[in-house]
Design a protein around this motif. Sequence first.
Motif, PDB file in Angstrom:
ATOM      1  N   GLN A  43       0.914  -0.937   0.407  1.00 34.51           N
ATOM      2  CA  GLN A  43       0.442  -0.669   0.057  1.00 34.51           C
ATOM      3  C   GLN A  43       0.383   1.145   0.311  1.00 34.51           C
ATOM      4  O   GLN A  43       0.773   2.234   0.147  1.00 34.51           O
ATOM      5  CB  GLN A  43      -1.104   0.118   1.184  1.00 34.51           C
ATOM      6  CG  GLN A  43      -1.686  -1.263   0.924  1.00 34.51           C
ATOM      7  CD  GLN A  43      -2.932  -1.175   1.769  1.00 34.51           C
ATOM      8  OE1 GLN A  43      -3.348   0.078   2.879  1.00 34.51           O
ATOM      9  NE2 GLN A  43      -3.441  -2.129   2.726  1.00 34.51           N
ATOM     10  N   GLU A  82       2.833  10.080   5.490  1.00 29.07           N
ATOM     11  CA  GLU A  82       1.994  10.801   4.482  1.00 29.07           C
ATOM     12  C   GLU A  82       1.779   9.559   3.112  1.00 29.07           C
ATOM     13  O   GLU A  82       1.334   9.320   2.694  1.00 29.07           O
ATOM     14  CB  GLU A  82       2.841  11.577   3.943  1.00 29.07           C
ATOM     15  CG  GLU A  82       3.313  12.525   4.792  1.00 29.07           C
ATOM     16  CD  GLU A  82       4.254  13.800   3.589  1.00 29.07           C
ATOM     17  OE1 GLU A  82       5.058  13.016   2.710  1.00 29.07           O
ATOM     18  OE2 GLU A  82       4.266  14.828   4.338  1.00 29.07           O
ATOM     19  N   THR A  83       2.391   8.186   3.950  1.00 32.08           N
ATOM     20  CA  THR A  83       1.900   6.568   3.030  1.00 32.08           C
ATOM     21  C   THR A  83       1.003   6.059   3.723  1.00 32.08           C
ATOM     22  O   THR A  83       1.128   5.544   2.840  1.00 32.08           O
ATOM     23  CB  THR A  83       3.824   6.283   3.282  1.00 32.08           C
ATOM     24  OG1 THR A  83       5.021   7.013   2.646  1.00 32.08           O
ATOM     25  CG2 THR A  83       3.845   5.331   1.679  1.00 32.08           C
ATOM     26  N   PRO A 102      -2.091   4.620   4.534  1.00 36.11           N
ATOM     27  CA  PRO A 102      -3.185   4.560   3.673  1.00 36.11           C
ATOM     28  C   PRO A 102      -3.884   5.579   4.479  1.00 36.11           C
ATOM     29  O   PRO A 102      -4.557   5.655   5.109  1.00 36.11           O
ATOM     30  CB  PRO A 102      -4.179   3.686   3.274  1.00 36.11           C
ATOM     31  CG  PRO A 102      -3.163   2.415   3.557  1.00 36.11           C
ATOM     32  CD  PRO A 102      -1.422   2.965   4.586  1.00 36.11           C
ATOM     33  N   ASP A 103      -5.204   6.521   3.478  1.00 32.71           N
ATOM     34  CA  ASP A 103      -5.527   7.173   4.264  1.00 32.71           C
ATOM     35  C   ASP A 103      -7.362   6.601   5.557  1.00 32.71           C
ATOM     36  O   ASP A 103      -7.460   7.076   5.832  1.00 32.71           O
ATOM     37  CB  ASP A 103      -6.795   8.512   3.354  1.00 32.71           C
ATOM     38  CG  ASP A 103      -5.773   9.295   2.883  1.00 32.71           C
ATOM     39  OD1 ASP A 103      -5.230   9.755   3.419  1.00 32.71           O
ATOM     40  OD2 ASP A 103      -6.530   9.833   0.903  1.00 32.71           O
ATOM     41  N   HIS A 104      -8.042   5.431   5.196  1.00 37.35           N
ATOM     42  CA  HIS A 104      -8.601   4.755   5.891  1.00 37.35           C
ATOM     43  C   HIS A 104      -8.184   4.467   7.026  1.00 37.35           C
ATOM     44  O   HIS A 104      -8.588   4.252   8.004  1.00 37.35           O
ATOM     45  CB  HIS A 104      -9.002   3.065   5.282  1.00 37.35           C
ATOM     46  CG  HIS A 104      -8.274   2.690   4.490  1.00 37.35           C
ATOM     47  ND1 HIS A 104      -7.357   1.960   3.775  1.00 37.35           N
ATOM     48  CD2 HIS A 104      -8.356   1.494   5.806  1.00 37.35           C
ATOM     49  CE1 HIS A 104      -6.619   0.989   3.822  1.00 37.35           C
ATOM     50  NE2 HIS A 104      -7.494   0.555   5.075  1.00 37.35           N
ATOM     51  N   LYS A 110      -5.053   6.476   8.259  1.00 36.41           N
ATOM     52  CA  LYS A 110      -5.348   7.574   9.419  1.00 36.41           C
ATOM     53  C   LYS A 110      -6.819   8.352  10.149  1.00 36.41           C
ATOM     54  O   LYS A 110      -6.500   8.556  11.541  1.00 36.41           O
ATOM     55  CB  LYS A 110      -5.004   8.774   8.431  1.00 36.41           C
ATOM     56  CG  LYS A 110      -3.119   8.436   7.878  1.00 36.41           C
ATOM     57  CD  LYS A 110      -3.032   9.783   6.803  1.00 36.41           C
ATOM     58  CE  LYS A 110      -2.342   8.681   6.160  1.00 36.41           C
ATOM     59  NZ  LYS A 110      -1.639  10.260   4.567  1.00 36.41           N
ATOM     60  N   LYS A 111      -8.085   7.674   9.936  1.00 40.59           N
ATOM     61  CA  LYS A 111      -8.919   8.148  10.434  1.00 40.59           C
ATOM     62  C   LYS A 111      -9.523   7.128  11.373  1.00 40.59           C
ATOM     63  O   LYS A 111     -10.197   7.682  12.178  1.00 40.59           O
ATOM     64  CB  LYS A 111     -10.093   7.819   9.370  1.00 40.59           C
ATOM     65  CG  LYS A 111      -9.816   9.257   8.232  1.00 40.59           C
ATOM     66  CD  LYS A 111     -10.680   8.940   7.575  1.00 40.59           C
ATOM     67  CE  LYS A 111     -10.629  10.076   5.577  1.00 40.59           C
ATOM     68  NZ  LYS A 111     -11.132   9.553   4.286  1.00 40.59           N
ATOM     69  N   GLN A 112      -8.633   5.911  11.631  1.00 37.80           N
ATOM     70  CA  GLN A 112      -8.368   5.275  12.922  1.00 37.80           C
ATOM     71  C   GLN A 112      -8.573   5.971  14.338  1.00 37.80           C
ATOM     72  O   GLN A 112      -7.800   6.503  14.033  1.00 37.80           O
ATOM     73  CB  GLN A 112      -7.821   3.856  12.805  1.00 37.80           C
ATOM     74  CG  GLN A 112      -9.032   3.358  11.372  1.00 37.80           C
ATOM     75  CD  GLN A 112      -9.124   1.239  11.129  1.00 37.80           C
ATOM     76  OE1 GLN A 112      -7.616   2.156  11.955  1.00 37.80           O
ATOM     77  NE2 GLN A 112      -9.288   1.192  10.237  1.00 37.80           N
TER      78      GLN A 112
END
Length: 131
Positions: A108, A122-123, A125-127, A129-131
């Motif tokens: 990923q 930064e690397t 995954p966005d999903h 980071k939101k946890q």
Amino acid sequence: MFSFDSIVLIDDDPINNLINKRLISKMNLSSNVEEFLEAENALEQIISLGRDKKLLILLDINMPVMNGWDFLDQYEQNCTGRDDIILMLSSSIDFQDRKKSEEYLSVQGFIEKPLTSQKLVETLPDHVKKQ
């Protein structure tokens, strides 16, 4: 911010592992950071874990015996159903290595050494980071 049950560092250079372990420990991403100098030992450990464990795997490409590509081939054959995040962490600046890493569904992201907290965040995954 985000957390993992375990972070797995796979790099044949013990100094890189030590530096990366210290950096990751300061980031509080996981209370468990495991270092492996040999990819095959890491793969055995990962296979033995329950599928419910959330792992972040930082994988070097150039290693003796089993390199990062060999690890990924074996991982994708033996670890189906796992929801791990694998990031390539390599000193390689070869565009072909970055392109090849994109061929693996389990990879990923790609980080050029040296690892920094900014590059890691930064690397991811966005999903995640939101946890």
